[in-house]
Design a protein around this motif. Structure first.
Motif, PDB file in Angstrom:
ATOM      1  N   TYR A 244      -3.540  15.309   5.919  1.00 36.80           N
ATOM      2  CA  TYR A 244      -4.586  14.360   5.522  1.00 36.80           C
ATOM      3  C   TYR A 244      -3.981  12.966   5.310  1.00 36.80           C
ATOM      4  CZ  TYR A 244      -8.133  17.985   4.549  1.00 36.80           C
ATOM      5  OH  TYR A 244      -9.060  19.000   4.658  1.00 36.80           O
TER       6      TYR A 244
ATOM      7  N   ALA B   9      -4.727   9.681   7.595  1.00 36.05           N
ATOM      8  CA  ALA B   9      -5.300   8.474   6.999  1.00 36.05           C
ATOM      9  C   ALA B   9      -4.385   7.275   7.206  1.00 36.05           C
ATOM     10  CB  ALA B   9      -5.546   8.698   5.505  1.00 36.05           C
TER      11      ALA B   9
ATOM     12  N   TRP C 128      -5.313   3.785   9.225  1.00 38.29           N
ATOM     13  CA  TRP C 128      -5.123   2.466   8.621  1.00 38.29           C
ATOM     14  C   TRP C 128      -4.202   1.610   9.484  1.00 38.29           C
ATOM     15  CZ3 TRP C 128      -0.608   0.129   6.729  1.00 38.29           C
ATOM     16  CH2 TRP C 128      -0.817  -1.079   6.051  1.00 38.29           C
TER      17      TRP C 128
ATOM     18  N   ILE D 279      -6.263  14.732  10.968  1.00 40.60           N
ATOM     19  CA  ILE D 279      -7.260  15.053   9.939  1.00 40.60           C
ATOM     20  C   ILE D 279      -8.035  16.310  10.309  1.00 40.60           C
ATOM     21  CG2 ILE D 279      -9.393  14.251   8.861  1.00 40.60           C
ATOM     22  CD1 ILE D 279      -8.207  11.420   8.917  1.00 40.60           C
TER      23      ILE D 279
END
Length: 338
Positions: free
Chosen positions: A142, A146, A150, A279
């Motif tokens: 995760y 993430a 970004w 993810i």
């Protein structure tokens, strides 16, 4: 975490061969600093790329699927191409560093080579830290996912600011202002002794800037490749082969890099794609109690390696073709208006 595609013996042989190749390369460069010819860099680059292709085909033909890697050959190629794409993007920064320090062309090979060795050492550390984290905590995907999303957003957002002068490397600036140094070049020496005092040279500062920049690059590249394969050996060898030809690529396509105007967007798309893949994998393997009651999310699809490889190759091909087409068109329009 399961068995790797490589036994300890294969790991040992790989590391020894890599050390030997880099040692010989450094010895040759150190003995005769020079700006390489196009023939020289083309020959060496072809050798490294050919070696990577042969290695990947051997994995494809002989390596058996296992817990960490369902398709060792395709996973290596997908990881290698991803790392190569990220490395090419990083060449922009290398060119800026070399220009900002006014590094003579004949000394750039050694600076790049030492920087690449430092990059490989730092990436190896991140690879094994990442493997340990994945082994203990499946939810780390995760975080990796993430972070890549970004990074992809930041890469695409900041692309239009590439023409602005980058801020000087803080660690190199600190060393230059706080350590005894000289502004004169003394070949490829990192330090010299002058009037009984040890001084650092501009070459030391260049390598420091390259090394710390490589550390930041590793933060992007290692999570990205763990989104393709979880086998540390495949992660390591993909990075190894990508970095091996980077020095030659610097001299071969230094001018061409300015024409790859959409490369940053292609890299951003790949990072976002791999971030989503990570993810989805984290959801499929979910054990976090506050997500789906700690149960695996079975409807979350796993993106197969063949699709990842297709997306990576397709993105790089489309990005390069579109960049060159638009660059050539602009050159013709500028020539006609001149």
């Amino acid at each position: 975490m399961g068995d790797s595609v490589a036994s300890p013996l294969i790991w040992g042989i790989t590391v020894i061969v890599a050390i030997a190749v880099f040692t010989v390369d450094l010895a040759i460069i150190g003995r005769r600093p020079h700006e390489p010819s196009m023939k020289e860099v083309s020959t060496h680059l072809a050798f490294f790329v050919g070696s990577a292709v042969v290695f990947g085909l051997a994995l494809w033909a002989f390596a058996e699927p296992h817990e960490l890697s369902k398709s060792p050959g395709p996973e290596f190629f997908a990881g290698w191409l991803t790392e190569y794409a990220l490395s090419i993007d990083n060449l922009f920064i290398f060119i800026i560093i070399m220009a900002s320090f006014n590094v003579p062309r004949e000394f750039q090979q050694k600076a790049l080579m030492i920087g690449i060795v430092l990059a490989l050492i730092m990436r190896a550390i991140f690879i094994f830290l990442g493997a340990a984290a994945i082994n203990q905590f499946s939810w780390v995907f995760y975080i990796f996912g993430a972070f890549l999303l970004w990074t992809a957003w930041k890469q695409a957002r900041d692309h239009n600011d590439d023409d602005e002068a980058p801020e000087e490397n803080k660690l190199a600036k600190f060393a230059r202002t706080h350590l005894p140094s000289t502004t004169e070049w003394h070949g490829t020496k990192l330090t010299i002794k002058e009037n009984g005092k040890r001084l650092i040279t501009p070459m030391f500062l260049v390598i420091l800037a390259l090394g710390t920049t490589d550390l930041l690059f590793a933060l992007d590249s290692i999570p990205a490749i763990y989104g393709i394969t979880k086998d540390p050996y495949l992660v390591f060898t993909a990075n190894l082969f990508a970095l091996m030809g980077l020095r030659q690529l610097y001299f071969l396509i230094g001018g061409l890099l300015q024409r790859l105007i959409y490369l940053a967007y292609g890299i951003a798309f790949l990072l976002a794609f791999i971030g989503v893949k990570l993810i989805l994998h984290a959801m499929h393997e979910n054990e976090l109690p506050f997500i789906n009651g700690g149960e695996h999310i079975k409807w979350a699809p796993e993106i197969p390696i063949w699709l990842s490889l297709t997306v990576i190759v397709g993105t790089l091909a489309i990005t390069a073709a579109a960049s060159l087409y638009v660059s050539n068109k602009r050159d013709k329009e500028n020539a006609e208006s001149a």
